[in-house]
Scaffold this motif. Structure first.
Motif, mmCIF file in Angstrom:
data_model
loop_
_atom_site.group_PDB
_atom_site.id
_atom_site.type_symbol
_atom_site.label_atom_id
_atom_site.label_comp_id
_atom_site.label_asym_id
_atom_site.label_seq_id
_atom_site.Cartn_x
_atom_site.Cartn_y
_atom_site.Cartn_z
ATOM 1 N N LEU A 28 50.493 85.851 6.148
ATOM 2 C CA LEU A 28 51.943 85.932 6.386
ATOM 3 C C LEU A 28 52.762 86.451 5.202
ATOM 4 C CD1 LEU A 28 52.983 82.916 8.662
ATOM 5 C CD2 LEU A 28 53.526 85.313 9.027
ATOM 6 N N PRO A 29 52.510 85.979 3.967
ATOM 7 C CA PRO A 29 53.343 86.450 2.851
ATOM 8 C C PRO A 29 53.313 87.972 2.668
ATOM 9 C CG PRO A 29 52.032 84.552 2.193
ATOM 10 C CD PRO A 29 51.550 84.936 3.552
ATOM 11 N N GLN A 30 52.138 88.602 2.883
ATOM 12 C CA GLN A 30 52.064 90.068 2.743
ATOM 13 C C GLN A 30 52.652 90.780 3.971
ATOM 14 O OE1 GLN A 30 48.697 88.368 2.415
ATOM 15 N NE2 GLN A 30 49.578 87.875 0.409
ATOM 16 N N ARG A 31 52.448 90.179 5.138
ATOM 17 C CA ARG A 31 52.801 90.886 6.377
ATOM 18 C C ARG A 31 54.266 90.717 6.781
ATOM 19 N NH1 ARG A 31 48.041 93.567 8.662
ATOM 20 N NH2 ARG A 31 46.713 93.226 6.858
ATOM 21 N N ASN A 32 54.859 89.608 6.337
ATOM 22 C CA ASN A 32 56.262 89.291 6.693
ATOM 23 C C ASN A 32 56.512 89.128 8.184
ATOM 24 O OD1 ASN A 32 57.180 89.317 4.032
ATOM 25 N ND2 ASN A 32 57.226 91.548 4.044
ATOM 26 N N ARG A 33 55.459 88.955 8.951
ATOM 27 C CA ARG A 33 55.631 88.678 10.381
ATOM 28 C C ARG A 33 54.345 88.065 10.902
ATOM 29 N NH1 ARG A 33 52.704 91.714 13.861
ATOM 30 N NH2 ARG A 33 51.783 93.647 13.083
ATOM 31 N N PRO A 34 54.437 87.267 11.973
ATOM 32 C CA PRO A 34 53.204 86.738 12.556
ATOM 33 C C PRO A 34 52.532 87.793 13.435
ATOM 34 C CG PRO A 34 55.089 86.006 13.834
ATOM 35 C CD PRO A 34 55.640 86.806 12.687
ATOM 36 N N PRO A 35 51.266 87.584 13.838
ATOM 37 C CA PRO A 35 50.656 88.475 14.823
ATOM 38 C C PRO A 35 51.397 88.332 16.157
ATOM 39 C CG PRO A 35 49.041 86.892 13.949
ATOM 40 C CD PRO A 35 50.372 86.477 13.450
ATOM 41 N N GLY A 36 51.355 89.379 16.971
ATOM 42 C CA GLY A 36 52.034 89.325 18.272
ATOM 43 C C GLY A 36 51.094 89.688 19.408
ATOM 44 N N LEU A 37 51.148 88.906 20.484
ATOM 45 C CA LEU A 37 50.356 89.189 21.691
ATOM 46 C C LEU A 37 51.301 89.322 22.877
ATOM 47 C CD1 LEU A 37 47.635 89.360 23.300
ATOM 48 C CD2 LEU A 37 47.754 86.870 23.526
ATOM 49 N N ALA A 38 51.170 90.414 23.610
ATOM 50 C CA ALA A 38 51.999 90.622 24.804
ATOM 51 C C ALA A 38 51.121 90.533 26.049
ATOM 52 C CB ALA A 38 52.660 91.998 24.747
ATOM 53 N N VAL A 39 51.472 89.629 26.946
ATOM 54 C CA VAL A 39 50.735 89.495 28.212
ATOM 55 C C VAL A 39 51.615 90.024 29.338
ATOM 56 C CG1 VAL A 39 49.588 87.924 29.810
ATOM 57 C CG2 VAL A 39 49.497 87.455 27.360
ATOM 58 N N ILE A 40 51.103 91.024 30.057
ATOM 59 C CA ILE A 40 51.840 91.583 31.199
ATOM 60 C C ILE A 40 51.268 90.974 32.476
ATOM 61 C CG2 ILE A 40 52.407 93.692 32.483
ATOM 62 C CD1 ILE A 40 51.935 95.256 29.861
ATOM 63 N N ARG A 41 52.125 90.302 33.222
ATOM 64 C CA ARG A 41 51.683 89.702 34.493
ATOM 65 C C ARG A 41 52.506 90.302 35.622
ATOM 66 N NH1 ARG A 41 52.612 84.708 37.597
ATOM 67 N NH2 ARG A 41 54.199 83.927 36.182
#
Length: 286
Positions: A28-41
């Protein structure tokens, strides 16, 4: 019942999730954002709704941001296509999952092809399946990857063993066979047209049942000391107007003969979700 022979996917999934949470916290400190997962239903399939809710809760537990999108059953291919394109371009999104099955008027294969292969959280894009075939790094199909993770966690080495995969779907059977081959097993893929199926399965040291038929694998098809992995999840009536979940393996009778066996529920199901999160985190760290 001697539970020391049960391969506990539920407990292992928690371990995997806790490992992923640590990886995310470190990055997180290097990326400045969390991972993101998008689920299309798309549509209102009740089973899909439950799966998606479970996936979103799991994301929350490990610190992955969810970018869910629910379309009505009447959504057009162009609308879904536009959403996929938008998510491909969205830098906050590392993994995209198109929840199957889709309503009949939509072509799942054509839509899956539009996913950025490096964001294909389910590992089903032809490029990722090609990478698997070639033994190259890439996002792996979640259910078979979950099976391999279970074998590894319990120190069950497929190398040199006879493995029989019952089922040949692109979701499980085919990638499962490739992953076992990669682990140096001798692999047979059996299916509904296989002659003498019982004899083929009875020769296996490792059986992976992924055929979608309730309790099809019975004790007479299993040699003593085999490892039995049940990927099936089937709803059957419980005789009281409700239903219960059973696998493709007749658990009670096969349990007596197997060295190791996965339960249903609580075996491979939770591991499939854990591998979806793992794919998302891998894409994020890359």
């Amino acid at each position: 019942m001697d539970t020391t022979r049960i391969l506990d996917g539920k407990a292992l999934a928690k371990t995997v999730q806790s490992r992923l949470r640590s990886q995310i916290e470190a990055a997180l400190p290097q990326r400045n954002r969390p991972p993101g997962l998008a689920v299309i239903r798309v549509g209102d399939d009740p089973a899909s709704a439950v799966y998606v809710r479970n996936k979103e809760r799991a994301c929350e537990r490990v610190g992955i941001a969810s970018f869910g999108q629910h379309f009505p059953a009447t959504a057009t291919a162009a609308e879904i296509s536009a959403k996929i394109q938008e998510l491909n371009d969205d830098e906050r999104v590392d993994g995209i999952l198109l929840q199957l099955p889709l309503p009949a008027h939509l072509d799942a294969v054509a839509l899956l092809l539009q996913l950025d292969p490096d964001k294909d959280a389910d590992g089903l894009h032809p490029i990722n399946l090609g990478r698997l075939t070639r033994g190259e790094a890439g996002l792996r199909s979640c259910t078979p990857a979950g099976v391999m993770e279970v074998l590894k966690a319990y120190n069950i080495d497929p190398s040199g063993k006879n493995a029989v995969v019952v089922g040949r779907s692109i979701l499980v059977g085919k990638p499962m066979a490739l992953m076992l081959l990669e682990a140096n097993a001798t692999v047979t893929v059996a299916h509904s047209r296989t002659q003498n199926l019982a004899d083929v399965v009875a020769a296996a040291d490792i059986i992976v049942a992924a055929v979608g038929r309730p309790e099809m694998i019975t004790a007479d098809m299993v040699k003593p000391g085999a490892v039995v992995i049940d990927v099936g999840i089937n709803r059957v009536g419980d005789g009281a107007g409700g239903y219960k979940l059973v696998g493709d393996v007749a658990f009670e009778e096969v349990f007596e003969k197997a060295a190791w066996i996965t339960p249903v529920p609580g075996g491979i199901g939770p591991m499939t979700v854990a591998m979806l999160l793992k794919n998302t985190v891998e894409a994020y760290l890359r």
